[in-house]
Design an enzyme around this catalytic site. Structure first.
Site, PDB file in Angstrom:
ATOM      1  N   TYR A  62      38.054  51.689  57.807  1.00  0.00           N
ATOM      2  CA  TYR A  62      37.698  53.204  58.192  1.00  0.00           C
ATOM      3  C   TYR A  62      36.441  53.005  58.947  1.00  0.00           C
ATOM      4  O   TYR A  62      36.192  53.891  59.088  1.00  0.00           O
ATOM      5  CB  TYR A  62      37.787  53.632  57.148  1.00  0.00           C
ATOM      6  CG  TYR A  62      39.358  53.331  56.345  1.00  0.00           C
ATOM      7  CD1 TYR A  62      40.652  53.029  57.108  1.00  0.00           C
ATOM      8  CD2 TYR A  62      39.513  53.670  54.165  1.00  0.00           C
ATOM      9  CE1 TYR A  62      41.992  53.207  55.970  1.00  0.00           C
ATOM     10  CE2 TYR A  62      40.617  54.142  54.226  1.00  0.00           C
ATOM     11  CZ  TYR A  62      41.720  54.080  54.318  1.00  0.00           C
ATOM     12  OH  TYR A  62      42.758  53.258  53.667  1.00  0.00           O
ATOM     13  N   LEU A 199      49.104  63.956  49.297  1.00  0.00           N
ATOM     14  CA  LEU A 199      49.741  66.236  50.173  1.00  0.00           C
ATOM     15  C   LEU A 199      49.387  65.813  51.427  1.00  0.00           C
ATOM     16  O   LEU A 199      50.597  66.361  51.624  1.00  0.00           O
ATOM     17  CB  LEU A 199      47.877  66.150  49.657  1.00  0.00           C
ATOM     18  CG  LEU A 199      47.305  65.828  48.359  1.00  0.00           C
ATOM     19  CD1 LEU A 199      45.568  67.165  48.163  1.00  0.00           C
ATOM     20  CD2 LEU A 199      47.647  66.700  47.725  1.00  0.00           C
ATOM     21  N   ILE A 236      44.283  59.291  45.250  1.00  0.00           N
ATOM     22  CA  ILE A 236      43.669  58.733  45.987  1.00  0.00           C
ATOM     23  C   ILE A 236      43.138  60.452  46.959  1.00  0.00           C
ATOM     24  O   ILE A 236      43.185  59.715  48.307  1.00  0.00           O
ATOM     25  CB  ILE A 236      42.847  57.658  46.230  1.00  0.00           C
ATOM     26  CG1 ILE A 236      44.352  57.243  47.391  1.00  0.00           C
ATOM     27  CG2 ILE A 236      41.794  56.419  45.102  1.00  0.00           C
ATOM     28  CD1 ILE A 236      43.865  55.907  47.986  1.00  0.00           C
ATOM     29  N   SER A 239      39.715  64.679  50.811  1.00  0.00           N
ATOM     30  CA  SER A 239      39.337  66.492  51.784  1.00  0.00           C
ATOM     31  C   SER A 239      38.297  66.271  52.581  1.00  0.00           C
ATOM     32  O   SER A 239      36.928  65.440  51.861  1.00  0.00           O
ATOM     33  CB  SER A 239      40.178  67.441  51.170  1.00  0.00           C
ATOM     34  OG  SER A 239      39.076  68.270  52.005  1.00  0.00           O
ATOM     35  N   ARG A 244      37.915  72.452  48.685  1.00  0.00           N
ATOM     36  CA  ARG A 244      39.060  71.011  48.243  1.00  0.00           C
ATOM     37  C   ARG A 244      38.929  70.258  47.547  1.00  0.00           C
ATOM     38  O   ARG A 244      39.302  69.382  46.556  1.00  0.00           O
ATOM     39  CB  ARG A 244      40.060  71.026  49.600  1.00  0.00           C
ATOM     40  CG  ARG A 244      40.487  71.876  50.128  1.00  0.00           C
ATOM     41  CD  ARG A 244      41.146  71.543  51.372  1.00  0.00           C
ATOM     42  NE  ARG A 244      42.094  72.932  51.758  1.00  0.00           N
ATOM     43  CZ  ARG A 244      42.507  72.076  53.024  1.00  0.00           C
ATOM     44  NH1 ARG A 244      42.567  71.323  53.842  1.00  0.00           N
ATOM     45  NH2 ARG A 244      43.862  73.631  53.266  1.00  0.00           N
ATOM     46  N   ASN A 248      40.480  69.339  44.052  1.00  0.00           N
ATOM     47  CA  ASN A 248      41.920  67.982  43.762  1.00  0.00           C
ATOM     48  C   ASN A 248      41.233  67.451  42.985  1.00  0.00           C
ATOM     49  O   ASN A 248      42.441  67.208  42.193  1.00  0.00           O
ATOM     50  CB  ASN A 248      41.148  67.372  45.160  1.00  0.00           C
ATOM     51  CG  ASN A 248      42.027  68.328  46.578  1.00  0.00           C
ATOM     52  OD1 ASN A 248      43.000  69.187  46.250  1.00  0.00           O
ATOM     53  ND2 ASN A 248      42.375  67.681  47.715  1.00  0.00           N
TER      54      ASN A 248
END
Ligand SMILES: NC(=O)c1ccc[n+]([C@@H]2O[C@H](COP(=O)([O-])OP(=O)(O)OC[C@H]3O[C@@H](n4cnc5c(N)ncnc54)[C@H](OP(=O)(O)O)[C@@H]3O)[C@@H](O)[C@H]2O)c1
Length: 269
Positions: A62, A199, A236, A239, A244, A248
């Site tokens: 990442y 999501l 996990i 956003s 959000r 969540n």
């Protein structure tokens, strides 16, 4: 996994954890950071920790471990109160030791809480990589070790080769891919199921989710996340927007009934 009970499966709290085999507890809800770059990663993690999340999911791939680490340090929450997961990319199999050392350096920590093989290298289980993970565990560089995107057969290969099962398998998971048999297969090996893309890969416009959400005054996204925690699946969501990140996490003030859980379990059909 048919659930005949009329009552909600359990009462979950925002601080609920699941115990891993290495006797480490992972918070049921965490904050995902894939595709959050530089300031988005920093701000996202700062927001998440302010809101109450105590579990952050990152990965070498990442390229945001430095921002994640800085956000945790600056949050004032305290390293000991945050569960940090990072992952070794498949292309760095064979270089596990330097990969974990680089993750620790980027994050600015002495150890992580969970280190995962991000994908099976070249699509294979690779027990040699798993042995290097066990070494990192023994050296205290990580408190627990697991895998991601592994099949049951590949997990069994690791167990056969080393006698040590991964503490957890992080896999793509949501009501639309729910597979009770896979849940049982993992549980029988004491491998905790952690779901990613809860999501993004779900149909948030699904009418069953909409009806259940309306009944609780919640959003379909919240119903999906609550479904995970009712089942005891670690989840996990990610956003880049503070509202959000907050939405969540606001899933601990309602419960799904057993009937609602069963209806959601059947969405795949
Ligand atoms: N191990 C692996 O191979 C693997 C693979 C994928 C992901 N992961 C991990 O799992 C985490 C979560 O998965 P993910 O990032 O793929 O997907 P996700 O969390 O399911 O979905 C993220 C997307 O959903 C949107 N979103 C967030 N909250 C929402 C809400 N309440 N209502 C509607 N939309 C919402 C976000 O947009 P906004 O940002 O605009 O809100 C973003 O586009 C990742 O961040 C990563 O840490 C691991």
């Amino acid at each position: 996994m048919k659930n005949d009970r009329k009552e909600p499966m359990t009462t979950r709290t925002s601080q609920e954890t699941v115990r891993l085999t290495d006797d480490v507890c992972i918070p049921l809800i965490g904050f995902g950071t894939w595709q959050l770059e530089s300031t988005d990663a920093y701000n996202g993690v700062r927001s998440a920790l302010e809101i109450g999340y105590r579990h952050i999911d990152t990965a070498t791939a990442y390229e945001n471990e430095d921002q994640v680490g800085a956000a945790i340090r600056d949050s004032g929450v305290g390293r000991e109160n945050v569960f940090i997961t990072t992952k070794c990319p498949p292309n760095l199999a064979g270089h596990e030791r330097e990969t974990i050392d680089n993750s620790l350096k980027a994050l600015g920590v002495d150890f992580v809480d969970l280190w995962l093989v991000h994908w099976p290298p070249d699509g294979e289980a690779r027990p040699e990589t798993w042995k290097a993970f066990i070494e990192a565990l023994e050296q205290g560089k990580t408190r627990s070790i697991g895998v991601s995107n592994y099949s049951i057969a590949q997990i069994d290969q690791l167990i056969t080769a080393t006698g040590k099962a991964p503490a957890l398998n992080q896999i793509r998971w949501n009501p639309f891919v729910y597979d009770a048999r896979l849940v049982d297969e993992l549980a029988s090996r004491h491998v905790v199921l952690e779901g990613y893309s809860p999501l993004k890969r779900s149909d948030l416009g699904n009418p069953v989710l909409g009806e259940i959400a309306a009944a609780h005054g919640k959003t379909p996204a919240q119903v999906i996340l609550r479904w995970h925690v009712e089942h005891g699946f670690v989840v996990i969501p990610r956003s880049a927007r503070r509202e959000r990140i907050e939405e969540n996490y606001a899933i601990f003030d309602f419960e799904l009934t057993a009937d609602e859980i069963s209806r959601i379990d059947l969405l795949k059909a």
